[in-house]
Motif scaffolding. Structure first.
Motif, short mmCIF file in Angstrom:
data_model
loop_
_atom_site.label_atom_id
_atom_site.label_comp_id
_atom_site.label_asym_id
_atom_site.label_seq_id
_atom_site.Cartn_x
_atom_site.Cartn_y
_atom_site.Cartn_z
N ARG A 1 28.03 66.54 51.98
CA ARG A 1 27.85 66.38 53.17
C ARG A 1 29.14 67.00 54.18
O ARG A 1 30.19 67.09 53.50
N LYS B 1 29.50 66.47 65.64
CA LYS B 1 30.28 65.03 65.67
C LYS B 1 30.24 64.41 66.84
O LYS B 1 30.58 64.68 67.67
N ARG C 1 24.71 56.11 66.32
CA ARG C 1 24.50 56.34 67.53
C ARG C 1 23.24 56.76 68.07
O ARG C 1 22.64 56.33 69.33
N LYS D 1 20.51 56.26 59.30
CA LYS D 1 21.81 55.06 59.28
C LYS D 1 21.11 54.10 60.13
O LYS D 1 20.52 54.27 61.20
N ARG E 1 25.77 51.60 57.19
CA ARG E 1 27.25 51.91 57.58
C ARG E 1 28.02 51.01 58.36
O ARG E 1 29.14 51.27 59.02
C1 PEP Z 1 29.69 60.28 59.91
O1 PEP Z 1 28.86 60.18 58.90
O2 PEP Z 1 30.48 61.12 60.06
C2 PEP Z 1 29.34 59.51 61.00
C3 PEP Z 1 29.67 60.04 62.22
O3 PEP Z 1 28.70 58.34 60.88
P1 PEP Z 1 28.00 57.27 61.89
O4 PEP Z 1 26.78 58.01 62.48
O5 PEP Z 1 27.60 56.16 60.64
O6 PEP Z 1 29.08 56.60 62.69
#
Ligand code: PEP
Ligand code: MN
Length: 355
Positions: free
Chosen positions: A48, A53, A109, A134, A164
């Motif tokens: 991964r 981001k 998100r 997620k 998560r």
């Molecule tokens: C990630 O997996 O780096 C991430 C941003 O996760 P999440 O969407 O769970 O905050």
């Protein structure tokens, strides 16, 4: 809505768990390749890295975008590992597919936003890749299921979920509260949907990865997605929760995989839920005592007595009535709150008598 699912078909040495490991973000070609080589050497099958981001505030590292996708191609070519990344827009999907990313995941998100989810689902129509969704940042199981339904509705059958954890204002042990009862309920509602756990984002701390992974396995979860970086302290995002491939290998080696199928009917799973609830009760009690000590301070500064009888009676009456409404004996509830109140009073007396 019934989901139309096919097995994820992800590579794994054993039946369980499948493991996806790699850095939070693809920072540089060198960081990606070094981490990937080390992970492949440890026997890891899936890599991964975040290309785009989602950051809470502007100015943080927002990912390298398309520039980093050839690095992922190189990882696949050199190590044979499958590659996985987060997609949040139709453009991300298009680019990820163009560069041969194997597994797509939807971030917390995005899952929380039905408009974004629908646009994303529409852009996935007809793809064969496994997609992992997620949980949304807020503890809303229906929203999570809705997101899965949208993607499945677009014909994606190799579908899974990633637990998560959930945002909370009050940060304590965890970065994101696990609230295990939510993935457990997801499993009850959609038994053939694979669920992976993300101990890195739940814990937010390296030392929590091992116990959280074990808990996920004990609850019968199918996979793990864990952040691993060749030089965690220097990571551009989520440094405190990343571990080296070496440490990751150690964490995985001490995992105990019980082969008994755990369901909500199973007593061990129910006891885990009880433990989790008791932990929450303890947290709330500690919080209540903190507030109570603040009140003690206020009473001290204003020359008030500790015991305000009318307030005490009001609490006992109200809580007793609430208990009846929830199917708990009112006298039992009163006894519990008498004990809590007694401890509150003791703590306030201590404050009043402090010089
Ligand atoms: C990630 O997996 O780096 C991430 C941003 O996760 P999440 O969407 O769970 O905050
Ligand atoms: Mn991260």
């Amino acid at each position: 809505m019934e989901l139309d699912l096919q097995p994820l078909g992800l590579p794994s040495d054993n039946e369980r768990p499948f493991v996806i490991a790699g850095p939070c973000s693809a920072e540089t070609e060198e960081q990606v390749m070094t981490t990937a080589r080390q992970l492949a050497e440890k026997g890891c099958h899936m890599f991964r890295a975040g290309i785009w981001k989602p950051r809470t505030k502007p100015g943080g590292f927002e990912g390298n975008g398309e520039k980093a996708l050839p690095w992922m191609q190189e990882v696949k070519k050199e190590t044979g590992m499958l590659t996985a990344t987060e997609v949040a827009t139709p453009e991300h999907v298009e680019l990820a597919l163009k560069y041969g990313i194997d597994v797509l995941w939807v971030g917390a998100r995005t899952t929380a936003n039905p408009f974004a989810m629908q646009a994303l689902a529409d852009s996935m129509r007809g793809i064969e890749n496994p997609v992992l969704v997620k949980n949304p940042v807020n503890p809303d199981l229906e929203l999570w299921i809705g997101a899965l339904e949208r993607i499945n509705g677009a014909g994606v059958k190799r579908l899974g979920a990633i637990h998560r954890g959930f945002s909370s204002y009050d940060k304590k042990i965890y970065r994101n509260l696990p609230m295990w009862q939510i993935p457990i309920e997801l499993h009850r509602r959609i038994p053939n949907l694979p669920i992976a756990n993300d101990p890195s984002h739940i814990g937010g701390r390296r030392d929590l990865i091992a116990p959280l992974s074990q808990q996920a396995m004990d609850l019968g979860m199918d996979g793990l997605i864990i952040e691993s970086h060749c030089n965690p302290d220097a990571a551009w995002s989520d440094a405190s929760q990343q571990v080296t491939p070496d440490i990751l290998d150690y964490i995985l080696s001490i995992l105990v995989i019980r082969d008994e199928i755990v369901t909500t009917e199973n007593i061990t799973a129910l006891r885990k839920q009880i433990d989790e609830i008791d932990n929450n009760i303890m947290d709330l009690l500690a919080k209540r005592m903190r507030v109570s000590r603040e009140i003690g301070q206020y009473k001290k500064e204003h020359g008030m007595t500790v015991l305000q009888t009318s307030r005490y009676n009001e609490i006992l009456e109200k809580r007793g009535a609430q208990g009846t409404l929830c199917g708990i004996n009112a006298d039992c509830v009163k006894q519990i709150f008498e004990a809590i109140h007694e401890e509150s009073v003791n703590q306030q007396i201590e404050i009043l008598n402090k010089k």
